[in-house]
Design a protein around this motif. Structure first.
Motif, PDB file in Angstrom:
ATOM      1  N   PRO A   3     -97.710  -2.818  14.350  1.00  0.00           N
ATOM      2  CA  PRO A   3     -98.450  -3.093  12.909  1.00  0.00           C
ATOM      3  C   PRO A   3     -97.894  -2.735  11.688  1.00  0.00           C
ATOM      4  O   PRO A   3     -97.185  -1.515  11.970  1.00  0.00           O
ATOM      5  CB  PRO A   3     -99.947  -2.728  13.303  1.00  0.00           C
ATOM      6  CG  PRO A   3     -99.708  -1.698  14.067  1.00  0.00           C
ATOM      7  CD  PRO A   3     -98.840  -2.137  15.094  1.00  0.00           C
ATOM      8  N   SER A  24    -101.154  -6.841  10.938  1.00  0.00           N
ATOM      9  CA  SER A  24    -100.653  -7.368  12.048  1.00  0.00           C
ATOM     10  C   SER A  24    -100.348  -8.804  11.864  1.00  0.00           C
ATOM     11  O   SER A  24    -100.955  -9.559  11.199  1.00  0.00           O
ATOM     12  CB  SER A  24    -101.667  -7.400  13.179  1.00  0.00           C
ATOM     13  OG  SER A  24    -101.350  -7.867  14.344  1.00  0.00           O
ATOM     14  N   THR A  90    -103.551  -0.763  16.899  1.00  0.00           N
ATOM     15  CA  THR A  90    -104.089  -2.283  17.000  1.00  0.00           C
ATOM     16  C   THR A  90    -104.166  -2.795  18.507  1.00  0.00           C
ATOM     17  O   THR A  90    -103.360  -2.358  19.287  1.00  0.00           O
ATOM     18  CB  THR A  90    -103.458  -3.192  16.316  1.00  0.00           C
ATOM     19  OG1 THR A  90    -101.692  -3.092  16.801  1.00  0.00           O
ATOM     20  CG2 THR A  90    -103.288  -2.976  14.522  1.00  0.00           C
TER      21      THR A  90
END
Lengths: 111, 117
Positions: A3, A24, A90
């Protein structure tokens, strides 16, 4: 698939606000936020699950925009203790319980 | 509170040596992770384990192996250390989340700063 965090670094005076973004290119299941002070272990701040959830932790809160696949961390009325490097992690569903971390945002709060 | 303990804060080794980094957690977590942290690159996952004797490669497994013989202990092994493996190594653990994805926080150790000369 790492990300993208922005900004890379920010300097604030005590009492000022800041926003750190984590974006993202892939669909997210959740976003984790951690803070690491110099020479210390990263410390968990909060998790946001998909669904546009917003969470708070004292004067630090975060949101998760599922459409944009982006999370933002809001630091309100910053204190000296907020200084450190902030990482988003993420979680892509197919990765199981693993996280992919961003490169980090260095936050420095000056008196 | 969860305690994740890494065996050394600082370690200096020579190229070609076999290096062992040890990590122990005291909260009966199923998941354990090894990360490498380099300036400007964030935390990169080397290996992950979700159960005893189980392991999965992360994003940068080349030159590393792992061992998990007991639930509380996860070892990272540098088979033949090289100078480009000089870095900060972080171990973490978390509860498992069986429905896919992850809603469990990861708890980190203080890290081992490894220098390969």
């Amino acid at each position: 698939q790492q990300p993208v965090q922005s900004p890379q670094a920010v300097i604030l005076r005590e009492g000022e606000d800041a926003v750190i973004n984590c974006s993202s290119s892939k669909a997210l299941y959740s976003v984790h936020w951690y803070r690491q002070k110099h020479g210390e272990a990263p410390v968990f701040l909060m998790i946001l699950l998909k669904g546009g959830e917003q969470k708070g932790h004292e004067k630090i809160s975060a949101s998760f925009n599922e459409k944009k696949q982006q999370s933002s961390l809001y630091l309100t009325a910053s204190q000296l203790s907020y200084s450190g490097t902030y990482f988003c992690g993420t979680d892509y569903m197919e990765y199981g319980n693993k996280l992919v971390f961003g490169a980090g945002t260095i936050l420095r709060v000056k008196s | 509170d969860v305690k994740v303990t890494q065996s050394s804060r600082y370690l200096v080794k020579r190229t070609g040596e076999k290096v062992f980094l040890e990590c122990v957690q005291d909260m009966d977590h199923e998941n354990m992770f090894w990360y490498r942290q380099d300036p400007g690159l964030g935390l990169r996952l080397i290996y992950f384990s979700y159960d005893v004797k189980m392991k999965e490669k992360g994003d940068i497994p080349e030159g590393y192996s792992v061992s998990r013989e007991k639930k509380e202990r996860f070892s990272l092994i540098l088979e033949s250390a090289s100078t480009n493996q000089t870095s900060m190594y972080l171990c973490a653990s978390s509860l498992i989340w069986l429905q896919g994805g992850s809603n469990q926080p990861q708890h980190f150790g203080d890290g081992t700063r490894l220098s390969i000369l």
